[in-house]
Motif scaffolding. Structure first.
Motif: not given
Length: 208
Positions: A110-120, A69-76, A101-108
């Motif tokens: 992740t979209l930037a994280y995907l772009l950083d790694h050449g994904c959509r 449970v104690r980890k840096d990454d969300t499950d998503l 709301l905080d999880h929704t923002f974290a999910a958004i």
């Protein structure tokens, strides 16, 4: 190669906007209590992973990958990283909107994280379709009431909106002012959004 389909634990509404057909090439991951959403839609995930803090022991499928449970990454984010590790470049994410709301923002983010790694990636819940674009043109799915674009970076230059009620040609959006909120589809058969520099957050909504 197919898509990486991720089911998170947030609310999902069965509407005409929700993609519910998957190909045999798609790889389906249930993130934590997202396994409940796969059951709701009659989908069998290829992998279930997460800290499982939202599930009873009886609900955790055999063979699930468990994390503390104690980890840096969300499950998503764990599921996102797994999909990237498996060399998927297109991600469709269910149930990551409309809850906390905080999880929704974290999910958004992740979209930037995907772009950083050449994904959509795209986030869907039946009433919304959310994506992020950079240096490209995107043809918009039809049928949503509202089309909003925001600069996710300090500024987004070369922003062009075509086929919408409020068009824009080679404009600029800034992170500090919501100029692109609440547009709508025009009479054109095709609506597109493009950006030359920076990143755009695109939110389609079917809510009133």
């Amino acid at each position: 190669m197919g898509r990486c389909i991720i089911f998170a634990a947030g609310p999902i509404e069965k509407t005409a906007h929700l993609p519910v057909s998957f190909s045999s090439d798609d790889y389906i991951i249930a993130a934590d209590a997202g396994v409940r959403n796969t059951t709701l839609f009659g989908v069998r995930p290829n992998l279930v992973m997460g800290d499982m803090d939202s599930l009873s022991k009886e609900e955790v499928p055999e063979g699930s990958i468990l994390f503390p449970v104690r980890k840096d990454d969300t499950d998503l984010m764990l599921a996102i990283k797994k999909g990237i590790e498996l060399h998927y470049t297109e991600f469709l994410i269910y149930g990551a909107l409309g809850g906390r709301l905080d999880h929704t923002f974290a999910a958004i983010q992740t979209l930037a994280y995907l772009l950083d790694h050449g994904c959509r990636g795209s986030l869907v819940d039946g009433g919304h379709w959310v994506s992020m674009l950079e240096g490209e043109t995107l043809v918009l799915p039809r049928g949503y009431r509202h089309v909003s674009v925001f600069s996710y970076t300090e500024k987004a230059a070369g922003v062009t909106l075509r086929g919408l009620s409020y068009p824009l040609e080679d404009g600029e959006l800034t992170q500090g002012f919501p100029l692109g909120v609440s547009n709508s589809y025009g009479d054109s058969d095709e609506a597109t959004v493009s950006v030359r520099e920076g990143r755009l957050l695109l939110i389609l909504s079917d809510l009133p």
